[in-house]
Design a protein around this motif. Structure first.
Motif, PDB file in Angstrom:
ATOM      1  N   ARG A  33       0.740  -1.252  -0.201  1.00 54.78           N
ATOM      2  CA  ARG A  33      -0.104  -0.061  -0.285  1.00 54.78           C
ATOM      3  C   ARG A  33       0.828   1.261   0.007  1.00 54.78           C
ATOM      4  O   ARG A  33       0.584   2.338  -0.644  1.00 54.78           O
ATOM      5  N   ARG A  34       1.894   1.346   0.847  1.00 56.13           N
ATOM      6  CA  ARG A  34       2.876   2.425   0.841  1.00 56.13           C
ATOM      7  C   ARG A  34       3.358   2.905  -0.441  1.00 56.13           C
ATOM      8  O   ARG A  34       3.445   4.017  -0.949  1.00 56.13           O
ATOM      9  N   ARG A  35       3.834   1.765  -1.266  1.00 57.23           N
ATOM     10  CA  ARG A  35       4.389   2.002  -2.649  1.00 57.23           C
ATOM     11  C   ARG A  35       3.347   2.519  -3.558  1.00 57.23           C
ATOM     12  O   ARG A  35       3.675   3.523  -4.398  1.00 57.23           O
ATOM     13  N   ARG A  36       1.909   1.947  -3.321  1.00 52.21           N
ATOM     14  CA  ARG A  36       1.007   2.757  -4.137  1.00 52.21           C
ATOM     15  C   ARG A  36       0.805   4.016  -4.099  1.00 52.21           C
ATOM     16  O   ARG A  36       0.402   4.980  -4.812  1.00 52.21           O
ATOM     17  N   HIS A  37       0.697   4.282  -2.557  1.00 48.97           N
ATOM     18  CA  HIS A  37       0.648   5.682  -2.076  1.00 48.97           C
ATOM     19  C   HIS A  37       1.795   6.896  -2.776  1.00 48.97           C
ATOM     20  O   HIS A  37       1.443   7.831  -3.556  1.00 48.97           O
ATOM     21  N   VAL A  38       2.906   6.150  -3.056  1.00 48.29           N
ATOM     22  CA  VAL A  38       4.193   6.746  -3.453  1.00 48.29           C
ATOM     23  C   VAL A  38       3.876   7.153  -4.862  1.00 48.29           C
ATOM     24  O   VAL A  38       3.849   8.201  -5.534  1.00 48.29           O
ATOM     25  N   LEU A  39       3.557   5.905  -5.637  1.00 47.40           N
ATOM     26  CA  LEU A  39       3.172   6.021  -7.206  1.00 47.40           C
ATOM     27  C   LEU A  39       2.212   6.974  -7.398  1.00 47.40           C
ATOM     28  O   LEU A  39       2.001   7.687  -8.389  1.00 47.40           O
TER      29      LEU A  39
ATOM     30  N   PRO B 145      -2.538   4.386  13.940  1.00 53.15           N
ATOM     31  CA  PRO B 145      -1.702   5.497  14.115  1.00 53.15           C
ATOM     32  C   PRO B 145      -0.507   5.386  13.033  1.00 53.15           C
ATOM     33  O   PRO B 145      -0.150   4.170  12.749  1.00 53.15           O
ATOM     34  N   VAL B 146      -0.112   6.511  12.743  1.00 51.56           N
ATOM     35  CA  VAL B 146       1.054   6.317  11.744  1.00 51.56           C
ATOM     36  C   VAL B 146       2.329   7.109  12.501  1.00 51.56           C
ATOM     37  O   VAL B 146       2.273   8.115  12.934  1.00 51.56           O
ATOM     38  N   ASP B 147       3.503   6.390  12.531  1.00 54.32           N
ATOM     39  CA  ASP B 147       4.810   6.839  12.958  1.00 54.32           C
ATOM     40  C   ASP B 147       5.493   7.696  11.847  1.00 54.32           C
ATOM     41  O   ASP B 147       6.008   6.764  10.779  1.00 54.32           O
ATOM     42  N   PRO B 148       5.659   8.881  11.982  1.00 56.62           N
ATOM     43  CA  PRO B 148       6.378   9.613  10.663  1.00 56.62           C
ATOM     44  C   PRO B 148       7.970   9.033  10.394  1.00 56.62           C
ATOM     45  O   PRO B 148       8.313   8.958   9.430  1.00 56.62           O
ATOM     46  N   GLU B 149       8.461   8.819  11.553  1.00 57.62           N
ATOM     47  CA  GLU B 149       9.902   8.183  11.540  1.00 57.62           C
ATOM     48  C   GLU B 149       9.892   6.886  10.894  1.00 57.62           C
ATOM     49  O   GLU B 149      10.841   6.633  10.096  1.00 57.62           O
ATOM     50  N   SER B 150       8.774   6.123  11.158  1.00 55.64           N
ATOM     51  CA  SER B 150       8.824   4.789  10.329  1.00 55.64           C
ATOM     52  C   SER B 150       8.645   4.782   9.082  1.00 55.64           C
ATOM     53  O   SER B 150       9.055   4.315   8.182  1.00 55.64           O
ATOM     54  N   VAL B 151       7.585   5.555   8.705  1.00 63.62           N
ATOM     55  CA  VAL B 151       7.170   6.033   7.149  1.00 63.62           C
ATOM     56  C   VAL B 151       8.352   6.621   6.369  1.00 63.62           C
ATOM     57  O   VAL B 151       9.038   5.825   5.574  1.00 63.62           O
ATOM     58  N   SER B 152       9.152   7.497   7.279  1.00 68.02           N
ATOM     59  CA  SER B 152      10.557   8.009   6.479  1.00 68.02           C
ATOM     60  C   SER B 152      11.403   7.002   6.423  1.00 68.02           C
ATOM     61  O   SER B 152      12.184   6.838   5.092  1.00 68.02           O
TER      62      SER B 152
ATOM     63  N   ARG C 116      -2.097  10.383   3.451  1.00 68.66           N
ATOM     64  CA  ARG C 116      -2.711   9.557   2.753  1.00 68.66           C
ATOM     65  C   ARG C 116      -3.159   8.227   3.843  1.00 68.66           C
ATOM     66  O   ARG C 116      -4.295   7.868   4.054  1.00 68.66           O
ATOM     67  N   GLU C 117      -2.124   7.841   4.625  1.00 68.16           N
ATOM     68  CA  GLU C 117      -2.210   6.789   5.285  1.00 68.16           C
ATOM     69  C   GLU C 117      -3.214   7.196   6.634  1.00 68.16           C
ATOM     70  O   GLU C 117      -4.292   6.403   6.735  1.00 68.16           O
ATOM     71  N   LEU C 118      -3.160   8.267   7.004  1.00 70.07           N
ATOM     72  CA  LEU C 118      -4.332   8.912   8.019  1.00 70.07           C
ATOM     73  C   LEU C 118      -5.643   8.937   7.311  1.00 70.07           C
ATOM     74  O   LEU C 118      -6.805   8.492   8.052  1.00 70.07           O
ATOM     75  N   MET C 119      -5.740   9.427   6.077  1.00 70.45           N
ATOM     76  CA  MET C 119      -6.947   9.355   5.404  1.00 70.45           C
ATOM     77  C   MET C 119      -7.635   7.987   5.331  1.00 70.45           C
ATOM     78  O   MET C 119      -8.982   7.947   5.197  1.00 70.45           O
TER      79      MET C 119
ATOM     80  N   ASP D  67      11.158  17.045  -9.648  1.00 70.65           N
ATOM     81  CA  ASP D  67      11.949  16.572  -8.457  1.00 70.65           C
ATOM     82  C   ASP D  67      11.167  16.886  -7.117  1.00 70.65           C
ATOM     83  O   ASP D  67      10.852  17.903  -7.143  1.00 70.65           O
ATOM     84  N   ILE D  68      10.727  15.907  -6.560  1.00 71.11           N
ATOM     85  CA  ILE D  68       9.870  15.972  -5.472  1.00 71.11           C
ATOM     86  C   ILE D  68      10.955  15.547  -4.098  1.00 71.11           C
ATOM     87  O   ILE D  68      11.424  14.626  -4.173  1.00 71.11           O
ATOM     88  N   ALA D  69      10.823  16.427  -3.241  1.00 72.69           N
ATOM     89  CA  ALA D  69      11.663  16.394  -1.934  1.00 72.69           C
ATOM     90  C   ALA D  69      11.134  15.207  -0.982  1.00 72.69           C
ATOM     91  O   ALA D  69      10.070  15.097  -1.229  1.00 72.69           O
ATOM     92  N   ILE D  70      11.948  14.327  -0.579  1.00 71.68           N
ATOM     93  CA  ILE D  70      11.756  13.108   0.044  1.00 71.68           C
ATOM     94  C   ILE D  70      10.680  13.503   1.359  1.00 71.68           C
ATOM     95  O   ILE D  70       9.828  12.994   1.566  1.00 71.68           O
ATOM     96  N   ASP D  71      11.100  14.610   2.122  1.00 68.38           N
ATOM     97  CA  ASP D  71       9.987  15.289   3.138  1.00 68.38           C
ATOM     98  C   ASP D  71       8.941  15.386   2.801  1.00 68.38           C
ATOM     99  O   ASP D  71       7.770  14.998   3.431  1.00 68.38           O
ATOM    100  N   ASP D  72       8.572  15.868   1.560  1.00 71.50           N
ATOM    101  CA  ASP D  72       7.253  16.271   1.125  1.00 71.50           C
ATOM    102  C   ASP D  72       6.587  14.917   0.810  1.00 71.50           C
ATOM    103  O   ASP D  72       5.487  14.997   0.981  1.00 71.50           O
ATOM    104  N   LEU D  73       7.329  14.157  -0.176  1.00 71.17           N
ATOM    105  CA  LEU D  73       6.480  12.874  -0.512  1.00 71.17           C
ATOM    106  C   LEU D  73       6.201  12.132   0.944  1.00 71.17           C
ATOM    107  O   LEU D  73       5.273  11.535   0.990  1.00 71.17           O
ATOM    108  N   THR D  74       7.336  12.103   1.966  1.00 74.90           N
ATOM    109  CA  THR D  74       6.620  11.554   3.246  1.00 74.90           C
ATOM    110  C   THR D  74       5.449  12.175   3.755  1.00 74.90           C
ATOM    111  O   THR D  74       4.697  11.182   4.204  1.00 74.90           O
ATOM    112  N   SER D  75       5.424  13.364   4.009  1.00 73.49           N
ATOM    113  CA  SER D  75       4.095  13.866   4.428  1.00 73.49           C
ATOM    114  C   SER D  75       2.984  13.732   3.576  1.00 73.49           C
ATOM    115  O   SER D  75       1.713  13.410   4.315  1.00 73.49           O
TER     116      SER D  75
END
Length: 116
Positions: free
Chosen positions: A23-29, A60-67, A52-55, A39-47
């Motif tokens: 699912r996370r790769r689908r969100h990225v794509l 609960p979503v751990d930002p450090e884990s997502v990054s 999307r995961e919260l939606m 060019d997309i900044a990784i921090d922006d993509l992570t946010s």
């Protein structure tokens, strides 16, 4: 008796399905598909992935884990498949134009009729 090898396109399609199984790769794509050739900044993509995961109500979503998983798992895997270009040193990801000769690499076919 000789073992039959599946056609190359079957292997490519299977690899594409393996990529899209997460699912996370689908969100990225899905996000990158809306920003082709940028060019997309990784921090922006992570946010965006976190939002999307919260939606989606994934709990609960751990930002450090997502990054960390984007950096160490998902982005390298997508880059190895040729779907993105990932510069870990510059902290950016880029979606290159798809090669017309490799239609199985087009992630768009996986989004038709499915929510990412």
């Amino acid at each position: 008796m000789a073992t039959r090898q599946p056609p190359a396109h079957t292997d490519a399609r299977g690899a594409a399905y393996d990529l899209m199984a997460n699912r996370r790769r689908r969100h990225v794509l899905a996000y990158l598909r809306g920003h082709p050739h940028e060019d997309i900044a990784i921090d922006d993509l992570t946010s965006r992935v976190i939002a999307r995961e919260l939606m989606d109500g994934d709990g609960p979503v751990d930002p450090e884990s997502v990054s960390a998983t984007l950096h160490h798992v998902h982005l390298p895997k997508l880059a190895d498949a040729g779907l993105i270009e990932y510069d870990a040193d510059a902290h950016v990801v880029y979606t290159p134009p798809l090669d017309d000769a490799t239609p199985d690499a087009d992630p768009g076919v996986f989004f038709e009729g499915h929510s990412a």
